[in-house]
Write an enzyme that holds these catalytic residues in place. Sequence first.
Site, short mmCIF file in Angstrom:
data_model
loop_
_atom_site.label_atom_id
_atom_site.label_comp_id
_atom_site.label_asym_id
_atom_site.label_seq_id
_atom_site.Cartn_x
_atom_site.Cartn_y
_atom_site.Cartn_z
N ASN A 9 -9.20 6.13 1.84
CA ASN A 9 -8.18 6.60 2.77
C ASN A 9 -8.03 8.11 2.58
O ASN A 9 -7.38 8.55 1.64
CB ASN A 9 -6.85 5.87 2.47
CG ASN A 9 -5.72 6.35 3.35
OD1 ASN A 9 -5.93 7.12 4.29
ND2 ASN A 9 -4.50 5.92 3.04
N LYS A 11 -6.40 10.22 4.30
CA LYS A 11 -5.09 10.73 4.71
C LYS A 11 -5.26 12.02 5.53
O LYS A 11 -6.26 12.16 6.23
CB LYS A 11 -4.18 10.92 3.49
CG LYS A 11 -4.15 9.66 2.61
CD LYS A 11 -3.10 9.67 1.57
CE LYS A 11 -3.19 8.37 0.77
NZ LYS A 11 -2.10 8.20 -0.17
N HIS A 94 0.36 1.47 6.38
CA HIS A 94 0.33 2.21 5.11
C HIS A 94 1.75 2.64 4.74
O HIS A 94 2.57 2.95 5.61
CB HIS A 94 -0.58 3.44 5.24
CG HIS A 94 -0.81 4.08 3.91
ND1 HIS A 94 0.09 4.98 3.37
CD2 HIS A 94 -1.78 3.90 2.98
CE1 HIS A 94 -0.35 5.34 2.17
NE2 HIS A 94 -1.48 4.70 1.91
N GLU A 96 2.96 5.29 3.70
CA GLU A 96 3.40 6.61 4.21
C GLU A 96 3.81 6.51 5.68
O GLU A 96 4.71 7.21 6.12
CB GLU A 96 2.27 7.64 4.00
CG GLU A 96 2.16 8.01 2.53
CD GLU A 96 0.74 8.32 2.07
OE1 GLU A 96 -0.12 8.64 2.90
OE2 GLU A 96 0.50 8.21 0.85
N GLU A 166 -0.47 -2.52 -1.88
CA GLU A 166 -0.32 -1.18 -2.46
C GLU A 166 1.13 -1.00 -2.93
O GLU A 166 2.00 -0.64 -2.11
CB GLU A 166 -0.66 -0.11 -1.43
CG GLU A 166 -2.07 -0.17 -0.92
CD GLU A 166 -2.53 1.18 -0.37
OE1 GLU A 166 -3.49 1.72 -0.91
OE2 GLU A 166 -1.91 1.69 0.56
N GLY A 172 -0.54 7.63 -5.29
CA GLY A 172 -0.55 9.08 -5.52
C GLY A 172 0.22 9.52 -6.75
O GLY A 172 0.47 10.71 -6.94
N SER A 212 -3.54 4.68 -6.98
CA SER A 212 -4.09 5.40 -8.15
C SER A 212 -5.29 4.70 -8.77
O SER A 212 -5.45 4.73 -10.00
CB SER A 212 -3.00 5.67 -9.19
OG SER A 212 -1.98 6.47 -8.63
P1 PGA Z 1 -3.98 6.88 -4.14
O1 PGA Z 1 -3.62 6.40 -2.65
O2 PGA Z 1 -5.29 6.25 -4.52
O3 PGA Z 1 -4.05 8.39 -4.05
O4 PGA Z 1 -2.85 6.42 -5.01
C1 PGA Z 1 -3.87 5.07 -2.24
C2 PGA Z 1 -3.43 4.91 -0.81
O5 PGA Z 1 -2.47 5.57 -0.39
O6 PGA Z 1 -4.03 4.12 -0.06
#
Ligand code: PGA
Length: 249
Positions: A9, A11, A94, A96, A166, A172, A212
């Site tokens: 992803n 982003k 997601h 976000e 997730e 993140g 992460s």
């Molecule tokens: P990350 O993000 O691996 O940076 O924690 C995962 C995601 O948002 O799908």
Amino acid sequence: MRNQIVAGNWKMNNTTAETELLLNNLLEHQIREDVKVYVTPAFTQLSQSVAKLEGSPIQVAAQNMNAASSGAHTGEISSSMLKGVEVNTVILGHSERRSLYGETNESLKEKVDSALKAGMEIIFCFGEELNERKENKHFDLVKEQLSSALFHLPNEAWSQIILAYEPVWAIGTGETASPEQAQEMHAFIREQIQAHYTAALAEKVVILYGGSVKPNNAQEIFSGEDVDGGLIGGASLNADDFMAIVNAF
Ligand code: PGA
């Protein structure tokens, strides 16, 4: 045997030049055939990525879409627009999108229905926030997220759904769910599918873990019986790290 999947992803990262560089670096790696690999560039980089990855096993997915098929939705993108640039998979829900752009279980249900109607494959994200885990509400919350957006679907629709658990507190942050926490939740998710559908269907649904995942923890996380791969944010922006995760199975 379920598909093993690793999806990156990206982003809101990677300009045209950066996309070119990252895809070139990815293409230098030998891609295994037993793992399905996706990258999800921003809308503006989808055509570029599809063209660049033609003939490679890496597939291109989008990060979002609107439930409407066309019309007065300034700034939005429809399923037919995605399909028009040969993108047939979309991430929905997601965290976000939920936390920053007001997406709800109800609005996601509409997006799911619209994407399925268009024949798209969906990577459906969900997961609890830290306070919900601390209050031991994470199982109820996940059950609610799944049932309100997905459990109205008929059996056959599930061949187009990939789930991505997730936990928001792990996205993140550098903090991952432990392999035990991931496996425990994935087993719970499979139980919920079994309760609403059949054991055979539950056994088939691919459930990714996201939050992460890095080259140094992927193998342990993917070792869970019900963990079929990962949705990778930060580490997908570096080709060596991303491919190390693909090779962690
Ligand atoms: P990350 O993000 O691996 O940076 O924690 C995962 C995601 O948002 O799908």
